[in-house]
Motif scaffolding. Structure first.
Motif, mmCIF file in Angstrom:
data_model
loop_
_atom_site.group_PDB
_atom_site.id
_atom_site.type_symbol
_atom_site.label_atom_id
_atom_site.label_comp_id
_atom_site.label_asym_id
_atom_site.label_seq_id
_atom_site.Cartn_x
_atom_site.Cartn_y
_atom_site.Cartn_z
ATOM 1 N N TRP A 186 6.969 13.265 14.685
ATOM 2 C CA TRP A 186 5.954 12.429 15.321
ATOM 3 C C TRP A 186 4.630 12.515 14.579
ATOM 4 O O TRP A 186 3.980 11.495 14.295
ATOM 5 C CB TRP A 186 5.793 12.865 16.769
ATOM 6 N N ASP A 187 4.229 13.735 14.214
ATOM 7 C CA ASP A 187 2.973 13.922 13.496
ATOM 8 C C ASP A 187 3.010 13.295 12.102
ATOM 9 O O ASP A 187 1.961 12.973 11.531
ATOM 10 C CB ASP A 187 2.657 15.420 13.360
ATOM 11 N N ALA A 188 4.218 13.122 11.560
ATOM 12 C CA ALA A 188 4.353 12.530 10.226
ATOM 13 C C ALA A 188 4.127 11.021 10.225
ATOM 14 O O ALA A 188 3.980 10.416 9.166
ATOM 15 C CB ALA A 188 5.738 12.853 9.644
ATOM 16 N N ASP B 259 7.025 12.660 26.500
ATOM 17 C CA ASP B 259 6.091 13.770 26.315
ATOM 18 C C ASP B 259 5.207 13.570 25.088
ATOM 19 O O ASP B 259 4.042 13.985 25.073
ATOM 20 C CB ASP B 259 6.860 15.088 26.169
ATOM 21 N N LEU B 260 5.770 12.941 24.064
ATOM 22 C CA LEU B 260 5.010 12.704 22.845
ATOM 23 C C LEU B 260 3.978 11.589 23.020
ATOM 24 O O LEU B 260 3.068 11.450 22.198
ATOM 25 C CB LEU B 260 5.958 12.330 21.699
ATOM 26 N N GLY B 261 4.124 10.805 24.072
ATOM 27 C CA GLY B 261 3.210 9.684 24.299
ATOM 28 C C GLY B 261 3.635 8.415 23.599
ATOM 29 O O GLY B 261 2.799 7.532 23.330
ATOM 30 N N LEU C 45 7.910 4.774 9.314
ATOM 31 C CA LEU C 45 9.176 4.944 10.023
ATOM 32 C C LEU C 45 9.744 6.311 9.699
ATOM 33 O O LEU C 45 9.814 6.707 8.523
ATOM 34 C CB LEU C 45 10.174 3.859 9.603
ATOM 35 N N VAL C 46 10.156 7.038 10.744
ATOM 36 C CA VAL C 46 10.860 8.309 10.583
ATOM 37 C C VAL C 46 12.155 8.209 11.367
ATOM 38 O O VAL C 46 12.154 7.826 12.548
ATOM 39 C CB VAL C 46 10.020 9.502 11.074
#
Length: 263
Positions: A129-131, A187-189, A108-109
């Protein structure tokens, strides 16, 4: 480009105002944030990142929710307001616009009312998102200030309010980034996107209003210094919002929730 602390930091003569404001903001907004975070299925042993932790109240709550088997990375560019937390909450000074971010590290971020202040906001949300691990959840809360700025208010507060709410002295601020969040999540999917909006009454002497009225105490001297308002109008505006019976509409708070696909 200036460091994030220089753009978003607290001046020495603003420290006590900001300390009070963060406490009131937590009282007003943390219950809603906790409900939103719980909607992700948040449970024991999760690894969480709280970006822009402020006073650390959300981080402390996350630490209790994930238990001793879980962890919380609680980060901010200014930790002077961060309260003591549990052993499973790691508090670190971190400038997300410059410092490394772990990849595939969190279930969770979450961040609240931070991205609107960062010109690198689109890159930051990609780093968040990458995290995430596959299947992890991104939760971003931010504002939409257009209607907030244009509501009918008495002068001179109406003019002061428009300047303060639209970021007239902060050219890097996007006061309406909340309305752009759903598109960024697409956009991030992200999968399972949910969008939650909230607006409320703001009155003096109540947390739901005082977080903003204290922010005005920080903003007005800057507006005066910039030549946008007079000292007299600034003092009158503060008296208007503190008057008994005063009420106004809040900004729209927008929370967007999305899951990183597992494949």
């Amino acid at each position: 480009m200036p460091l994030a602390k220089e753009r978003y930091g607290v001046l020495d003569d603003e420290v006590e105002i900001e300390r009070r404001r963060l406490g009131i903001l937590a009282e007003a907004r943390d219950p809603r944030t906790r409900r939103i975070l719980d909607s992700t299925g948040l449970s024991q042993d999760w690894r969480c990142w709280e970006l822009g932790a402020g006073a650390g109240t959300v981080s402390a709550w996350l630490g209790r929710r994930v238990g001793p088997g879980g962890s919380v990375w609680s980060t901010d560019i200014d930790l002077q307001f961060h309260r003591p937390v549990l052993p499973n909450v790691v508090v670190e000074h971190h400038d997300v616009t410059r410092d490394p971010v772990p990849e595939s590290a969190f279930d969770l971020v979450h961040t609240r009312a931070v991205l609107q202040h960062l010109p690198e906001r689109d890159q930051v949300i990609e780093a968040m998102w990458d995290a995430l691990v596959p299947g992890g959840w991104l939760v971003v809360e931010d504002g939409a200030f257009a209607s907030f700025a244009e509501q009918t208010l008495p002068e001179p507060y109406a003019t002061v309010h428009r300047y303060a709410s639209t970021g007239a002295i902060s050219e890097w601020r996007d006061a309406n980034y909340g309305v752009r969040l759903p598109g960024r999540f697409r956009d991030l999917g992200a999968a399972d996107i949910e969008i939650i909006g909230n607006v409320w009454s703001m009155r003096p002497g109540e947390p739901d209003g005082d977080w903003w009225f204290l922010a005005l105490e920080r903003a007005i001297p800057r507006l005066v210094k910039a030549g946008l308002v007079t000292p007299e109008d600034g003092e009158t505006a503060l008296a208007q919002v503190r008057a008994p019976g005063f009420v106004m509409m809040s900004s729209v708070s927008i929370a967007v929730i999305g899951r990183k696909p597992s494949n």
